[in-house]
Each structure stands twice: as C-alpha cells, then as structure tokens.
Design an enzyme around this catalytic site. Sequence first.
Site, PDB file in Angstrom:
ATOM      1  N   CYS A   1      71.883  95.622  28.199  1.00  0.00           N
ATOM      2  CA  CYS A   1      71.275  96.931  28.004  1.00  0.00           C
ATOM      3  C   CYS A   1      72.032  97.683  26.927  1.00  0.00           C
ATOM      4  O   CYS A   1      73.277  97.660  26.898  1.00  0.00           O
ATOM      5  CB  CYS A   1      71.292  97.719  29.322  1.00  0.00           C
ATOM      6  SG  CYS A   1      70.570  99.366  29.208  1.00  0.00           S
TER       7      CYS A   1
ATOM      8  N   HIS B   1      62.192  96.126  32.349  1.00  0.00           N
ATOM      9  CA  HIS B   1      63.470  96.762  32.025  1.00  0.00           C
ATOM     10  C   HIS B   1      63.256  98.197  31.531  1.00  0.00           C
ATOM     11  O   HIS B   1      63.916  99.135  32.003  1.00  0.00           O
ATOM     12  CB  HIS B   1      64.177  95.923  30.961  1.00  0.00           C
ATOM     13  CG  HIS B   1      65.536  96.419  30.573  1.00  0.00           C
ATOM     14  ND1 HIS B   1      66.701  95.721  30.821  1.00  0.00           N
ATOM     15  CD2 HIS B   1      65.932  97.553  29.920  1.00  0.00           C
ATOM     16  CE1 HIS B   1      67.737  96.403  30.360  1.00  0.00           C
ATOM     17  NE2 HIS B   1      67.296  97.516  29.797  1.00  0.00           N
ATOM     18  N   GLU B   2      62.331  98.370  30.587  1.00  0.00           N
ATOM     19  CA  GLU B   2      62.127  99.696  30.014  1.00  0.00           C
ATOM     20  C   GLU B   2      61.447 100.650  30.995  1.00  0.00           C
ATOM     21  O   GLU B   2      61.780 101.840  31.047  1.00  0.00           O
ATOM     22  CB  GLU B   2      61.316  99.591  28.719  1.00  0.00           C
ATOM     23  CG  GLU B   2      61.998  98.789  27.622  1.00  0.00           C
ATOM     24  CD  GLU B   2      63.407  99.255  27.318  1.00  0.00           C
ATOM     25  OE1 GLU B   2      63.683 100.476  27.415  1.00  0.00           O
ATOM     26  OE2 GLU B   2      64.257  98.399  26.997  1.00  0.00           O
TER      27      GLU B   2
ATOM     28  N   HIS C   1      63.973 102.061  33.359  1.00  0.00           N
ATOM     29  CA  HIS C   1      64.753 103.148  32.759  1.00  0.00           C
ATOM     30  C   HIS C   1      64.113 104.505  33.032  1.00  0.00           C
ATOM     31  O   HIS C   1      64.819 105.504  33.259  1.00  0.00           O
ATOM     32  CB  HIS C   1      64.848 102.967  31.244  1.00  0.00           C
ATOM     33  CG  HIS C   1      66.073 102.245  30.787  1.00  0.00           C
ATOM     34  ND1 HIS C   1      67.359 102.628  31.120  1.00  0.00           N
ATOM     35  CD2 HIS C   1      66.213 101.150  29.986  1.00  0.00           C
ATOM     36  CE1 HIS C   1      68.229 101.808  30.567  1.00  0.00           C
ATOM     37  NE2 HIS C   1      67.568 100.900  29.865  1.00  0.00           N
TER      38      HIS C   1
END
Length: 225
Positions: free
Chosen positions: A137, A179-180, A183
């Site tokens: 990351c 993953h995004e 976030h």
Amino acid sequence: MDFETRPLPAGPDTTFTASEIRSAVQDLLGLDGLPPIVQVGHPVLRQRAAPYDGQLEDTELAQLIERMRDVMHAAPGVGLAAPQLGIPLQLAVLEDRFDVDPVASEIRQRTPLGFFAILNPGYEPEGTSTASFYEGCLSMRGFQAVVTRHRDVRLHYQRPDGSAASGGFSGWQARIVQHETDHLHGGLYLDRAELRSLANDGEYSAHWAYPGIDEARRGLGFLNP
C-alpha cells in the site's frame, strides 16, 4: 486451495463537513507540486469517508481526479483513494499499466486495467473463489503482506459525470478494486492480511518474491490448511 477472506472492521465516520472537504480539496489543488501520500497512523485512513454528493464543483472534481492520477503515477501505484491525500471523500482512481513477468501475470491473473475513477463504490463477490497474494500500500511504504481476497467481484459505483455504473472484475483487477474500495471505508490491507506473512520490501525481495505464495507460506507458517 482457496482460503477465507477476513472481514473488514468498521471504522468511524469522518467528522469533516461538506465545506471542510471542499476547503481541503482547494488547498490541495493550490499546492505547487504533488501532495504527499498520507501514511498509516493518520486518522483519515481509519475513518469512513463521506459519500460524494456534490461537495465539489464539476471543475474541482475533475482537477482532483487528475491530481490523484498524477500522484498515483509518480508513486508509482495501481490505485489511489482520496483519503490517501487527506481528503475524506469516497473517490478513488485505478489503473494498472505495469509490465509484469508473464509467469507472474498468469499465476496472479494480472492483466492491464485502463484508467478510471470511481465514486461511492461498493462491491460484492461473484462466486466463492478466493486468491491469496502479497500486496502492499502506498500509505504503508516499505512493507507487504499476504491478503486473501475474492477472485471475482462486481463493482457498483458512480462515474464522475454522475451516472451509475457496474462491472465485473477478476484476478488482479478485482484485488485492486477491493483494496481501493476498502480505503474509502476506513480499511487497510493489514486488516485482512495474514500477519505472519508481513515482510519489509528488502526481506520480501530476498526471500519471498515468487509469483505465488507457497514458499512464503511454508517458510513463515501462515495460511496452513
């Protein structure tokens, strides 16, 4: 063998108001150079970002997306979420244009992903297959860990022009999407990682930089069936 994904702990909602978000974006856009990427420990990374509902003028939104793209390219990375620039807004940019070893690409199901921006995303698994690979990351530089994620997902999101969109993603593209999106809900890859696999970049390169994770799994003792 497929392994189970770890749930994402719920984070608190951002305390930023719409006017504070816009002010933060204007400050960012006013910088002479590229803004720094926020690192782990900053509260913005652990708070659920505000859904986008018109807090910015169209031109401001377009400029923010372009600035995020520039930061992502400079890092370099394959995705960047607005909270990583200190903006608690549900916005992310994604693009994978890296030339990866063909063997690694096949094992990881990694194919090029054209640039696009997502607002207010959410995803759901398509099927039950999972995939476990090392990932890192930009907000936790210098480390990588194995994360088990859904192999196939359907992403629902809003385009910058306000239209609704939905699309299926598989393999490494699905990993980037997850993953995004995590976030934007206050999540980091560590929340879903096998912590025994955690390695700094130097040790990863020296011992575990294989297309798959079998060597790391045996050597570090994680993801045992």
